[in-house]
Design a protein around this motif. Structure first.
Motif, PDB file in Angstrom:
ATOM      1  N   GLY A 213      13.693  -0.314  -2.550  1.00 15.84           N
ATOM      2  CA  GLY A 213      13.760   0.813  -2.175  1.00 15.84           C
ATOM      3  C   GLY A 213      13.600   2.145  -3.248  1.00 15.84           C
ATOM      4  N   ARG A 214      15.086   1.985  -4.656  1.00 14.53           N
ATOM      5  CA  ARG A 214      14.230   2.513  -5.390  1.00 14.53           C
ATOM      6  C   ARG A 214      13.573   2.611  -6.550  1.00 14.53           C
ATOM      7  NH1 ARG A 214      14.237   1.327 -10.950  1.00 14.53           N
ATOM      8  NH2 ARG A 214      16.204  -0.894  -9.734  1.00 14.53           N
ATOM      9  N   LEU A 215      13.160   1.548  -6.553  1.00 20.49           N
ATOM     10  CA  LEU A 215      11.793   0.622  -7.444  1.00 20.49           C
ATOM     11  C   LEU A 215      10.525   1.595  -6.806  1.00 20.49           C
ATOM     12  CD1 LEU A 215      11.317  -0.515  -9.926  1.00 20.49           C
ATOM     13  CD2 LEU A 215      11.200  -2.872  -8.685  1.00 20.49           C
ATOM     14  N   MET A 216      10.572   1.582  -5.614  1.00 21.53           N
ATOM     15  CA  MET A 216       9.450   2.023  -5.005  1.00 21.53           C
ATOM     16  C   MET A 216       9.280   2.972  -5.573  1.00 21.53           C
ATOM     17  SD  MET A 216       6.869  -0.286  -3.933  1.00 21.53           S
ATOM     18  CE  MET A 216       5.720   1.005  -2.871  1.00 21.53           C
ATOM     19  N   HIS A 217      10.379   4.278  -5.175  1.00 22.33           N
ATOM     20  CA  HIS A 217      10.201   5.180  -4.959  1.00 22.33           C
ATOM     21  C   HIS A 217      10.409   6.298  -6.456  1.00 22.33           C
ATOM     22  CE1 HIS A 217      12.424   8.830  -3.289  1.00 22.33           C
ATOM     23  NE2 HIS A 217      13.240   9.545  -4.250  1.00 22.33           N
ATOM     24  N   GLU A 218      10.380   5.274  -7.071  1.00 24.63           N
ATOM     25  CA  GLU A 218      10.476   5.956  -8.818  1.00 24.63           C
ATOM     26  C   GLU A 218       9.444   5.265  -9.474  1.00 24.63           C
ATOM     27  OE1 GLU A 218      15.097   6.685  -9.257  1.00 24.63           O
ATOM     28  OE2 GLU A 218      14.669   5.207 -10.902  1.00 24.63           O
ATOM     29  N   SER A 219       9.565   4.160 -10.203  1.00 18.53           N
ATOM     30  CA  SER A 219       8.308   3.774 -10.861  1.00 18.53           C
ATOM     31  C   SER A 219       7.063   2.993 -10.179  1.00 18.53           C
ATOM     32  CB  SER A 219       8.512   3.074 -11.953  1.00 18.53           C
ATOM     33  OG  SER A 219       9.450   1.747 -11.841  1.00 18.53           O
ATOM     34  N   PHE A 220       7.434   2.210  -9.045  1.00 23.63           N
ATOM     35  CA  PHE A 220       6.097   1.858  -8.511  1.00 23.63           C
ATOM     36  C   PHE A 220       5.342   2.392  -7.832  1.00 23.63           C
ATOM     37  CE2 PHE A 220       7.278  -2.949  -7.996  1.00 23.63           C
ATOM     38  CZ  PHE A 220       7.762  -3.123  -9.443  1.00 23.63           C
ATOM     39  N   SER A 221       5.885   3.838  -7.703  1.00 25.14           N
ATOM     40  CA  SER A 221       4.959   5.161  -7.211  1.00 25.14           C
ATOM     41  C   SER A 221       4.742   5.591  -8.087  1.00 25.14           C
ATOM     42  CB  SER A 221       5.966   5.540  -6.103  1.00 25.14           C
ATOM     43  OG  SER A 221       7.511   6.042  -6.390  1.00 25.14           O
ATOM     44  N   GLY A 222       4.684   5.444  -9.364  1.00 24.03           N
ATOM     45  CA  GLY A 222       4.311   6.376 -10.155  1.00 24.03           C
ATOM     46  C   GLY A 222       5.432   7.605 -10.740  1.00 24.03           C
ATOM     47  N   TYR A 223       6.491   7.939  -9.474  1.00 20.84           N
ATOM     48  CA  TYR A 223       7.432   8.415  -9.880  1.00 20.84           C
ATOM     49  C   TYR A 223       7.131  10.109  -8.716  1.00 20.84           C
ATOM     50  CZ  TYR A 223      10.441   6.778 -13.253  1.00 20.84           C
ATOM     51  OH  TYR A 223      11.161   4.924 -14.099  1.00 20.84           O
ATOM     52  N   ASP A 224       6.503   9.244  -8.109  1.00 22.29           N
ATOM     53  CA  ASP A 224       5.352  10.464  -7.245  1.00 22.29           C
ATOM     54  C   ASP A 224       4.968   9.871  -6.104  1.00 22.29           C
ATOM     55  OD1 ASP A 224       3.915  12.593  -5.865  1.00 22.29           O
ATOM     56  OD2 ASP A 224       2.019  12.220  -6.956  1.00 22.29           O
ATOM     57  N   PRO A 225       6.883  10.240  -5.636  1.00 22.24           N
ATOM     58  CA  PRO A 225       6.520   9.159  -4.041  1.00 22.24           C
ATOM     59  C   PRO A 225       5.886   9.966  -3.186  1.00 22.24           C
ATOM     60  CG  PRO A 225       8.872  10.155  -4.515  1.00 22.24           C
ATOM     61  CD  PRO A 225       7.978  10.407  -5.867  1.00 22.24           C
ATOM     62  N   ILE A 226       5.685  11.018  -3.125  1.00 24.41           N
ATOM     63  CA  ILE A 226       5.677  11.971  -1.864  1.00 24.41           C
ATOM     64  C   ILE A 226       3.716  11.461  -2.200  1.00 24.41           C
ATOM     65  CG2 ILE A 226       4.463  14.128  -0.777  1.00 24.41           C
ATOM     66  CD1 ILE A 226       7.261  13.128  -0.017  1.00 24.41           C
ATOM     67  N   GLY A 227       3.047  11.924  -3.058  1.00 23.40           N
ATOM     68  CA  GLY A 227       1.088  11.130  -3.782  1.00 23.40           C
ATOM     69  C   GLY A 227       1.607   9.933  -2.891  1.00 23.40           C
ATOM     70  N   ALA A 228       2.701   8.720  -3.130  1.00 23.00           N
ATOM     71  CA  ALA A 228       1.989   7.628  -3.415  1.00 23.00           C
ATOM     72  C   ALA A 228       1.704   7.232  -1.632  1.00 23.00           C
ATOM     73  CB  ALA A 228       3.757   6.708  -3.514  1.00 23.00           C
ATOM     74  N   LEU A 229       2.639   8.152  -0.592  1.00 26.24           N
ATOM     75  CA  LEU A 229       2.791   7.956   0.735  1.00 26.24           C
ATOM     76  C   LEU A 229       1.455   8.263   1.339  1.00 26.24           C
ATOM     77  CD1 LEU A 229       6.987   9.108   0.989  1.00 26.24           C
ATOM     78  CD2 LEU A 229       5.797   7.097   1.647  1.00 26.24           C
ATOM     79  N   ASP A 230       1.146   9.705   0.517  1.00 23.08           N
ATOM     80  CA  ASP A 230      -0.595  10.115   0.900  1.00 23.08           C
ATOM     81  C   ASP A 230      -1.346   8.988   1.009  1.00 23.08           C
ATOM     82  OD1 ASP A 230       1.055  12.748   1.910  1.00 23.08           O
ATOM     83  OD2 ASP A 230       0.504  13.902   0.170  1.00 23.08           O
ATOM     84  N   ALA A 231      -1.375   8.269   0.024  1.00 22.60           N
ATOM     85  CA  ALA A 231      -2.931   7.121  -0.048  1.00 22.60           C
ATOM     86  C   ALA A 231      -2.189   6.201   0.792  1.00 22.60           C
ATOM     87  CB  ALA A 231      -2.199   7.014  -1.972  1.00 22.60           C
ATOM     88  N   ILE A 232      -1.123   5.907   0.718  1.00 23.60           N
ATOM     89  CA  ILE A 232      -0.515   5.203   2.082  1.00 23.60           C
ATOM     90  C   ILE A 232      -1.293   4.686   2.759  1.00 23.60           C
ATOM     91  CG2 ILE A 232       0.988   3.698   2.827  1.00 23.60           C
ATOM     92  CD1 ILE A 232       2.651   3.432   0.275  1.00 23.60           C
ATOM     93  N   ALA A 233      -0.396   5.668   3.354  1.00 21.43           N
ATOM     94  CA  ALA A 233      -1.083   6.671   4.765  1.00 21.43           C
ATOM     95  C   ALA A 233      -2.483   6.754   5.426  1.00 21.43           C
ATOM     96  CB  ALA A 233      -1.060   8.664   4.977  1.00 21.43           C
ATOM     97  N   GLU A 234      -3.673   6.876   4.111  1.00 24.75           N
ATOM     98  CA  GLU A 234      -5.140   7.362   4.284  1.00 24.75           C
ATOM     99  C   GLU A 234      -5.813   5.433   4.045  1.00 24.75           C
ATOM    100  OE1 GLU A 234      -8.770   8.529   1.167  1.00 24.75           O
ATOM    101  OE2 GLU A 234      -6.519   9.453   0.740  1.00 24.75           O
ATOM    102  N   GLN A 235      -5.008   4.601   3.419  1.00 27.33           N
ATOM    103  CA  GLN A 235      -5.456   3.147   3.158  1.00 27.33           C
ATOM    104  C   GLN A 235      -4.984   2.918   4.347  1.00 27.33           C
ATOM    105  OE1 GLN A 235      -7.003   1.651   1.538  1.00 27.33           O
ATOM    106  NE2 GLN A 235      -6.945  -0.657   2.231  1.00 27.33           N
ATOM    107  N   ARG A 236      -3.662   2.626   5.144  1.00 26.24           N
ATOM    108  CA  ARG A 236      -3.847   2.407   6.946  1.00 26.24           C
ATOM    109  C   ARG A 236      -4.631   2.504   7.619  1.00 26.24           C
ATOM    110  NH1 ARG A 236       2.513   0.701   8.588  1.00 26.24           N
ATOM    111  NH2 ARG A 236       1.661  -0.192  10.601  1.00 26.24           N
TER     112      ARG A 236
END
Length: 310
Positions: A145-168
């Motif tokens: 969870g820490r890894l995804m919240h940080e580097s695996f999401s490019g240190y932009d968790p909200i941006g990543a969540l928006d992209a994930i929502a669009e893809q889903r």
């Protein structure tokens, strides 16, 4: 190392988990044994480090060890494939314990868990709430969870969540699935891409060569299902809930995946009155997967730890 392995199917939520039970030498089904659940890394499988290194070594020391493929991965069931969801991953451990407690040769009061890399984080998380787990071992454990919240999401968790929502949403409407590849295709490809960071380069050497590559290991994740990991924390409420004996093994050569950092954090935060921190000096995250000297260091502390508490 034990080569006495029994293949079993474990009932999970709505599918089976594929598992290997590593039996101790001279196994007698009329005797009861302490048991350990071995949890594989992210993108790994039961035949890799958690099973063929730590699982077999602990079985040789007299434990019944069960290594299993996570839901949606390896030979286990679950659709769609390649989901890496921490909630399911932690629950899988409890389903495996459900299976263990039905076996006449397992002492239900002496069950522990060991996890490698992401499996270490999942093992700790499961022990927060499943009190059937009596001892917890983490080898170069990572809080996914820490890894995804940080580097695996490019240190932009909200941006990543928006992209994930669009893809889903796109996939729900019949669009093509997007699969994230965690690693380059080969060590040569890593060099061509200029990827020299220690964890990335050593992960590629392990997973993309004969050193560690197995058919069930898929170092990939379905992008549309990564949202829950961003909002998850392996160590949530560890100060109160993690009271079981804990043995944390890390190498002191830190890398991008953060096992050294996570190991020290959970050692500090755990409520466990009996906890150990084992630092394999001069070794890295992936050295602890299979290299003889650091694995020997880890087992020299893990074996007596489990014998004491199980």
């Amino acid at each position: 190392m034990s080569d006495n392995i029994k293949h079993v199917a474990v009932k999970a939520l709505a599918w089976d988990l594929a598992a290997d039970i590593h039996l101790p030498p001279g196994f007698d089904e009329n005797t009861t044994y302490p048991a350990i659940v071995a949890v594989h890394p992210i993108g790994s499988c039961k035949e890799q480090t958690a099973g063929n290194v730590y699982g077999s070594a602990l079985a040789a020391e007299g434990f019944v060890v069960i290594a299993f493929d996570a839901s949606f991965q390896g030979e286990s069931g679950g659709q769609p494939r390649s989901i890496e969801d921490p909630v399911y991953r932690s629950q899988d451990i409890s389903y495996v314990i459900d299976h263990l407690v039905t076996l006449p040769y397992v002492d239900a009061d002496r069950i522990g868990v060991i996890g490698v890399c992401g499996g270490g984080g999942y093992s700790i998380n499961a022990a927060l709430t499943d009190r059937r787990i009596k001892a917890v071992g983490s080898v170069t454990g990572v809080n996914f969870g820490r890894l995804m919240h940080e580097s695996f999401s490019g240190y932009d968790p909200i941006g990543a969540l928006d992209a994930i929502a669009e893809q889903r949403t796109a996939e729900a409407r019949g669009g093509e699935r997007k699969v994230t590849q965690y690693l380059p295709a080969s060590p040569d490809a890593a060099k061509e891409q200029g990827l020299t960071e220690i964890d990335l380069s050593e992960a590629t050497d392990y997973y993309r060569t004969d050193r560690g590559e197995k058919p069930g290991g898929r170092t990939e994740g379905l992008f549309s299902r990564q949202g829950s990991a961003i909002g998850w924390d392996a160590f949530h409420r560890a100060e109160v809930l993690l009271t079981r004996p804990l043995c944390v093994v890390v190498g002191d050569k830190p890398g991008a995946f953060g096992a050294y950092r996570d190991g020290l954090e959970i050692y500090r935060r755990a409520a466990s009155k009996d906890k150990e921190l084992v630092v394999a000096e001069g070794f890295s995250h992936y050295d602890l997967y299979d290299q003889p000297e650091p694995v020997k260091i880890a087992l020299s502390r893990l074996v007596p730890f489990y014998k004491k508490h199980l």
